[in-house]
Design a protein around this motif. Structure first.
Motif, PDB file in Angstrom:
ATOM      1  N   HIS A   1       0.697  -1.378   0.005  1.00  0.00           N
ATOM      2  CA  HIS A   1       0.056   0.098   0.063  1.00  0.00           C
ATOM      3  C   HIS A   1       0.739   1.192   0.033  1.00  0.00           C
ATOM      4  CE1 HIS A   1      -3.502  -2.034   0.527  1.00  0.00           C
ATOM      5  NE2 HIS A   1      -3.160  -3.444   1.583  1.00  0.00           N
TER       6      HIS A   1
ATOM      7  N   GLN B   1       2.736   6.107  -6.578  1.00  0.00           N
ATOM      8  CA  GLN B   1       1.780   7.274  -7.106  1.00  0.00           C
ATOM      9  C   GLN B   1       2.400   8.936  -7.703  1.00  0.00           C
ATOM     10  OE1 GLN B   1      -1.735   7.235  -6.624  1.00  0.00           O
ATOM     11  NE2 GLN B   1      -2.329   9.803  -5.886  1.00  0.00           N
TER      12      GLN B   1
ATOM     13  N   GLY C   1      -1.216   7.297 -10.070  1.00  0.00           N
ATOM     14  CA  GLY C   1      -2.599   6.414  -9.903  1.00  0.00           C
ATOM     15  C   GLY C   1      -3.239   5.036  -9.676  1.00  0.00           C
ATOM     16  N   ASN C   2      -2.775   4.634  -9.046  1.00  0.00           N
ATOM     17  CA  ASN C   2      -3.179   3.638  -8.152  1.00  0.00           C
ATOM     18  C   ASN C   2      -3.844   3.607  -6.830  1.00  0.00           C
ATOM     19  OD1 ASN C   2      -2.718   2.213 -10.466  1.00  0.00           O
ATOM     20  ND2 ASN C   2      -0.298   1.441 -10.475  1.00  0.00           N
ATOM     21  N   TYR C   3      -3.129   4.887  -5.642  1.00  0.00           N
ATOM     22  CA  TYR C   3      -3.323   4.300  -4.546  1.00  0.00           C
ATOM     23  C   TYR C   3      -4.513   5.141  -4.315  1.00  0.00           C
ATOM     24  CZ  TYR C   3      -2.135   5.581   0.194  1.00  0.00           C
ATOM     25  OH  TYR C   3      -2.976   5.015   1.695  1.00  0.00           O
ATOM     26  N   LYS C   4      -5.397   5.061  -3.730  1.00  0.00           N
ATOM     27  CA  LYS C   4      -7.044   5.622  -3.114  1.00  0.00           C
ATOM     28  C   LYS C   4      -6.677   5.698  -1.664  1.00  0.00           C
ATOM     29  CE  LYS C   4      -7.753   4.854  -7.670  1.00  0.00           C
ATOM     30  NZ  LYS C   4      -7.227   5.188  -8.661  1.00  0.00           N
ATOM     31  N   LYS C   5      -6.616   5.593  -0.918  1.00  0.00           N
ATOM     32  CA  LYS C   5      -6.481   5.763   0.474  1.00  0.00           C
ATOM     33  C   LYS C   5      -6.604   7.258   0.634  1.00  0.00           C
ATOM     34  CE  LYS C   5      -5.809   1.346   2.002  1.00  0.00           C
ATOM     35  NZ  LYS C   5      -5.300   0.095   3.132  1.00  0.00           N
ATOM     36  N   ASN C   6      -6.972   7.553   1.923  1.00  0.00           N
ATOM     37  CA  ASN C   6      -6.626   8.998   2.630  1.00  0.00           C
ATOM     38  C   ASN C   6      -5.852   9.164   3.004  1.00  0.00           C
ATOM     39  OD1 ASN C   6      -7.056  11.480   3.862  1.00  0.00           O
ATOM     40  ND2 ASN C   6      -9.912  11.510   3.215  1.00  0.00           N
TER      41      ASN C   6
END
Length: 128
Positions: free
Chosen positions: A52, A59, A65-70
């Motif tokens: 992660h 990114q 653009g693969n990481y989506k967590k805040n």
């Protein structure tokens, strides 16, 4: 950068990033100032966490653009459990930068250190 590091290559892949992350966490978990955040507060499973955080840095450096967590919310949640202070950020940044400097050199390496400083600064401000 001393001349002994002139042979180092720049960061060029997710594998390079994973190497940095593994090296960094090896030091950070043992560090008396910040180790407890990883081992007792967040209780991270390193093998689960590394992909992660590597994706996050991939990114940041290669705009995948693969990481989506805040990231901010993750640190806010930790801060509620145990206050994250300037010394914690300074220690994290020093270990992270030293890990990069020991293993890599170049444009992406410098970008990773610059982004780390920017991210640490923004998170510190937002946690106030």
């Amino acid at each position: 950068m001393d001349e002994n590091n002139s042979h180092l290559k720049d960061i060029s892949s997710i594998q390079d990033i994973e190497y940095i992350i593994r090296e960094f966490y090896g030091k950070a978990i043992e560090d008396p100032a910040i180790g407890t955040f990883f081992t007792e507060i967040a209780r991270i499973d390193l093998e689960d966490h590394i992909p992660h955080i590597s994706s996050f840095w991939h990114q940041q450096l290669f705009y995948t653009g693969n990481y989506k967590k805040n990231v901010l919310q993750i640190h806010k949640d930790l801060h509620l459990k145990k206050s994250i202070t300037k010394i914690h950020f300074d220690t994290w940044l020093a270990l992270f930068t030293a890990t990069i400097d020991k293993n890599f050199r170049g444009q992406k390496s410098n970008l990773m250190k610059t982004r780390a400083l920017s991210i640490a600064t923004v998170i510190q401000i937002k946690l106030r």
